[in-house]
Design a protein around this motif. Structure first.
Motif, PDB file in Angstrom:
ATOM      1  N   LYS A   1       0.872  -1.325  -0.031  1.00 29.25           N
ATOM      2  CA  LYS A   1      -0.077   0.017  -0.043  1.00 29.25           C
ATOM      3  C   LYS A   1       0.750   1.227   0.122  1.00 29.25           C
ATOM      4  O   LYS A   1       1.944   1.288   0.702  1.00 29.25           O
ATOM      5  CB  LYS A   1      -0.693  -0.010   1.206  1.00 29.25           C
ATOM      6  N   ARG A   2       0.461   2.400  -0.737  1.00 29.77           N
ATOM      7  CA  ARG A   2       1.328   3.458  -0.888  1.00 29.77           C
ATOM      8  C   ARG A   2       0.571   4.609   0.202  1.00 29.77           C
ATOM      9  O   ARG A   2      -0.695   4.655   0.305  1.00 29.77           O
ATOM     10  CB  ARG A   2       1.332   4.023  -2.026  1.00 29.77           C
ATOM     11  N   ILE A   3       1.386   4.965   0.762  1.00 31.25           N
ATOM     12  CA  ILE A   3       1.108   6.105   1.972  1.00 31.25           C
ATOM     13  C   ILE A   3       1.579   7.514   1.830  1.00 31.25           C
ATOM     14  O   ILE A   3       2.787   7.480   1.284  1.00 31.25           O
ATOM     15  CB  ILE A   3       1.487   5.572   3.329  1.00 31.25           C
ATOM     16  N   PRO A   4       0.856   8.459   1.311  1.00 30.29           N
ATOM     17  CA  PRO A   4      -0.593   8.704   1.443  1.00 30.29           C
ATOM     18  C   PRO A   4      -1.535   8.234   0.401  1.00 30.29           C
ATOM     19  O   PRO A   4      -2.799   8.550   0.441  1.00 30.29           O
ATOM     20  CB  PRO A   4      -0.824  10.051   1.941  1.00 30.29           C
ATOM     21  N   GLN A   5      -1.078   8.150  -0.719  1.00 31.53           N
ATOM     22  CA  GLN A   5      -1.735   7.890  -1.970  1.00 31.53           C
ATOM     23  C   GLN A   5      -2.881   6.887  -2.038  1.00 31.53           C
ATOM     24  O   GLN A   5      -4.070   7.095  -2.250  1.00 31.53           O
ATOM     25  CB  GLN A   5      -0.798   7.617  -3.013  1.00 31.53           C
ATOM     26  N   ASP A   6      -2.754   5.461  -1.187  1.00 30.13           N
ATOM     27  CA  ASP A   6      -3.903   4.644  -1.057  1.00 30.13           C
ATOM     28  C   ASP A   6      -4.472   4.953   0.377  1.00 30.13           C
ATOM     29  O   ASP A   6      -5.720   4.847   0.484  1.00 30.13           O
ATOM     30  CB  ASP A   6      -3.203   3.276  -1.177  1.00 30.13           C
ATOM     31  N   ILE A   7      -3.650   4.991   1.350  1.00 28.92           N
ATOM     32  CA  ILE A   7      -4.068   5.381   2.790  1.00 28.92           C
ATOM     33  C   ILE A   7      -3.351   6.442   3.454  1.00 28.92           C
ATOM     34  O   ILE A   7      -2.189   6.167   3.715  1.00 28.92           O
ATOM     35  CB  ILE A   7      -4.281   3.898   3.549  1.00 28.92           C
ATOM     36  N   ALA A   8      -4.170   7.361   3.982  1.00 29.87           N
ATOM     37  CA  ALA A   8      -3.345   8.280   4.659  1.00 29.87           C
ATOM     38  C   ALA A   8      -3.346   8.091   6.115  1.00 29.87           C
ATOM     39  O   ALA A   8      -4.209   7.334   6.728  1.00 29.87           O
ATOM     40  CB  ALA A   8      -4.168   9.703   4.410  1.00 29.87           C
ATOM     41  N   LEU A   9      -2.398   8.471   6.771  1.00 30.00           N
ATOM     42  CA  LEU A   9      -2.372   8.264   8.258  1.00 30.00           C
ATOM     43  C   LEU A   9      -1.963   9.528   9.099  1.00 30.00           C
ATOM     44  O   LEU A   9      -1.356  10.455   8.797  1.00 30.00           O
ATOM     45  CB  LEU A   9      -1.368   7.429   8.600  1.00 30.00           C
ATOM     46  N   VAL A  10      -2.812   9.455  10.193  1.00 33.19           N
ATOM     47  CA  VAL A  10      -2.600  10.617  11.308  1.00 33.19           C
ATOM     48  C   VAL A  10      -2.409   9.664  12.849  1.00 33.19           C
ATOM     49  O   VAL A  10      -3.107   9.024  12.991  1.00 33.19           O
ATOM     50  CB  VAL A  10      -3.738  11.504  11.411  1.00 33.19           C
ATOM     51  N   GLY A  11      -1.404  10.144  13.514  1.00 26.17           N
ATOM     52  CA  GLY A  11      -1.396   9.871  14.880  1.00 26.17           C
ATOM     53  C   GLY A  11      -1.581  10.715  15.906  1.00 26.17           C
ATOM     54  O   GLY A  11      -2.265  11.852  15.476  1.00 26.17           O
ATOM     55  N   PHE A  12      -1.180  10.536  17.078  1.00 21.32           N
ATOM     56  CA  PHE A  12      -1.346  11.444  18.126  1.00 21.32           C
ATOM     57  C   PHE A  12      -0.192  11.295  19.231  1.00 21.32           C
ATOM     58  O   PHE A  12      -0.214  10.185  19.921  1.00 21.32           O
ATOM     59  CB  PHE A  12      -2.878  11.234  18.943  1.00 21.32           C
ATOM     60  N   SER A  13       0.331  12.097  19.490  1.00 20.39           N
ATOM     61  CA  SER A  13       1.271  12.427  20.472  1.00 20.39           C
ATOM     62  C   SER A  13       2.696  12.900  20.078  1.00 20.39           C
ATOM     63  O   SER A  13       3.544  13.232  20.912  1.00 20.39           O
ATOM     64  CB  SER A  13       1.524  10.883  21.364  1.00 20.39           C
TER      65      SER A  13
ATOM     66  N   VAL B   1       1.316  18.735  10.289  1.00 16.80           N
ATOM     67  CA  VAL B   1       0.941  17.962   9.132  1.00 16.80           C
ATOM     68  C   VAL B   1       2.517  17.652   8.591  1.00 16.80           C
ATOM     69  O   VAL B   1       3.215  18.276   8.195  1.00 16.80           O
ATOM     70  CB  VAL B   1       0.066  18.728   8.081  1.00 16.80           C
ATOM     71  N   ARG B   2       2.559  16.228   8.373  1.00 15.55           N
ATOM     72  CA  ARG B   2       3.599  15.807   7.563  1.00 15.55           C
ATOM     73  C   ARG B   2       3.252  14.843   6.419  1.00 15.55           C
ATOM     74  O   ARG B   2       2.075  14.786   5.800  1.00 15.55           O
ATOM     75  CB  ARG B   2       4.567  14.751   8.327  1.00 15.55           C
ATOM     76  N   ASP B   3       4.124  14.156   5.682  1.00 14.38           N
ATOM     77  CA  ASP B   3       4.021  13.448   4.570  1.00 14.38           C
ATOM     78  C   ASP B   3       2.726  12.247   4.575  1.00 14.38           C
ATOM     79  O   ASP B   3       2.031  12.036   3.351  1.00 14.38           O
ATOM     80  CB  ASP B   3       5.134  12.735   3.809  1.00 14.38           C
ATOM     81  N   SER B   4       2.416  11.778   5.580  1.00 13.89           N
ATOM     82  CA  SER B   4       1.682  10.625   5.777  1.00 13.89           C
ATOM     83  C   SER B   4       0.200  10.855   5.337  1.00 13.89           C
ATOM     84  O   SER B   4      -0.704  10.080   5.283  1.00 13.89           O
ATOM     85  CB  SER B   4       1.792   9.943   7.048  1.00 13.89           C
ATOM     86  N   SER B   5      -0.257  12.186   5.413  1.00 11.87           N
ATOM     87  CA  SER B   5      -1.603  12.713   5.157  1.00 11.87           C
ATOM     88  C   SER B   5      -1.790  13.720   3.873  1.00 11.87           C
ATOM     89  O   SER B   5      -2.705  13.918   3.723  1.00 11.87           O
ATOM     90  CB  SER B   5      -2.186  13.433   6.339  1.00 11.87           C
ATOM     91  N   LYS B   6      -0.738  13.870   3.332  1.00 10.49           N
ATOM     92  CA  LYS B   6      -0.931  14.873   2.122  1.00 10.49           C
ATOM     93  C   LYS B   6      -1.187  13.930   0.891  1.00 10.49           C
ATOM     94  O   LYS B   6      -0.484  13.788   0.008  1.00 10.49           O
ATOM     95  CB  LYS B   6       0.457  15.488   1.624  1.00 10.49           C
ATOM     96  N   LYS B   7      -2.774  13.620   0.641  1.00  9.07           N
ATOM     97  CA  LYS B   7      -3.303  13.162  -0.645  1.00  9.07           C
ATOM     98  C   LYS B   7      -3.456  13.822  -1.672  1.00  9.07           C
ATOM     99  O   LYS B   7      -3.416  13.475  -2.692  1.00  9.07           O
ATOM    100  CB  LYS B   7      -4.391  12.413  -0.086  1.00  9.07           C
TER     101      LYS B   7
END
Length: 339
Positions: free
Chosen positions: A266-278, A332-338
């Motif tokens: 899976k490509r991140i974020p193209q297929d699935i975006a991710l956001v965490g907390f902390s 905001v970092r690369d894992s959610s920039k779709k």
């Protein structure tokens, strides 16, 4: 090496031991000349004050305790740094214990700290702590207590320093929606803890405000370890292969999910975006770097400790309880920039 006492200093100087004691405490009841003689003789003989005896006379140990789930977590180590900085500036020592997310261990730690006469306790409760019965008796005994990050909702009259978990979750999910995500999963922690209840509520509200239907199958609950993130991601790919985003209630679970998803192509974020907390330090070093929410651990530590010390040193019989809420910052970092 023999330990010098104030009685020996008094005998050498041929004055009362009470006068020596007052001189060493810089009392204005002793003349400058006598004070000078006492201090010089004390230095010459290598006198060291008996802090334990002094603290016992004041009914104070000048020691506070911190109980955290895991010291290894960056948020808690940052918080401890803030606590120690504030405690040091005000002449207090700090004892640190970790519950390892176990209620039994937390209960035993708290009881031992109380028996050892600490002046107050700062605590972020374990994942197993549903009610604060073991903490309620501390308040009843008059021992100052401050919750930070995780607290017990049943102890309504406690001091608390919290993060606005609802607002943080709302920001995260709204950000994903703005980046064209429609089927957003939430990795949540145990719903016995207020922080995870509030993060789930923020997730739901962001979906509602953007007219996206809530689906309880897209909420997975665990202890949010990295391995949990991997297992939940695998479960999702089997049941809902069309998801396009994951909002995890901490970075570790998000990182676990990222590792699994990348492993299956899976490509991140193209297929699935991710956001965490902390905002764990590793989140910035991941490839791609992880979008997350900063909880300002050091600041929470200093504020919590200041609140506790103010309560300890207050001359009021029962100081007013406070709840202080900090706003988390979305990084905001690369894992959610779709887009």
């Amino acid at each position: 090496m023999k330990k010098i006492t104030i009685h020996e200093i008094a005998k050498i100087l041929k004055i009362d031991s009470s006068t020596v004691s007052r001189a060493l405490q810089d009392s204005n009841r002793v003349s400058p000349k006598t004070k000078k003689r006492v201090l010089e003789k004390a230095k010459e003989l290598g006198y060291r004050p008996n802090l334990l005896a002094s603290n016992l006379r004041q009914n104070r140990s000048n020691t506070i305790a911190v109980v955290v789930p895991r010291i290894s977590r960056h948020f808690f180590s940052s918080t401890i740094s803030g606590i120690e900085e504030m405690a040091y500036s005000r002449g207090f020592n700090v004892l640190i214990s970790q519950s390892l997310e176990q209620l039994k261990r937390e209960r035993e730690i708290v009881n031992k700290l109380f028996s050892n006469r600490v002046d107050g306790i700062l605590i972020s409760v374990s994942m197993e702590t549903e009610i604060g019965l073991h903490l309620n008796h501390l308040e009843q005994a008059g021992l100052p207590l401050v919750f930070f990050d995780r607290h017990c909702a049943d102890l309504v009259n406690s001091n608390k320093v919290l993060v606005d978990d609802f607002a943080g979750a709302y920001k995260a999910v709204h950000h994903l929606i703005q980046n064209n995500c429609k089927k957003i999963v939430h990795f949540s922690g145990p719903q016995t803890l207020e922080i995870y209840k509030n993060r789930l509520a923020g997730y739901k509200k962001a979906l509602k405000d953007n007219r996206i239907a809530f689906n309880d199958e897209l909420v997975l609950v665990s202890n949010l370890l990295q391995n949990d993130g991997m297992q939940m991601a695998q479960k999702l790919m089997n049941a809902h292969p069309d998801i396009d985003a994951i909002f995890a209630a901490n970075d570790l679970a998000a990182i676990g999910a990222m590792k699994y998803l990348k492993g299956i192509g899976k490509r991140i974020p193209q297929d699935i975006a991710l956001v965490g907390f902390s905002n764990e330090p590793i989140s910035e070093m991941m490839e791609p770097s992880l979008t997350t929410l900063d909880q300002f651990g050091f600041q929470i530590g200093t504020i919590s400790c200041e609140l506790l010390l103010d309560s300890i040193q207050s001359k009021k019989e029962k100081p007013e309880n406070k709840t202080i809420v900090l706003q988390p910052e979305l990084i905001v970092r690369d894992s959610s920039k779709k887009i």
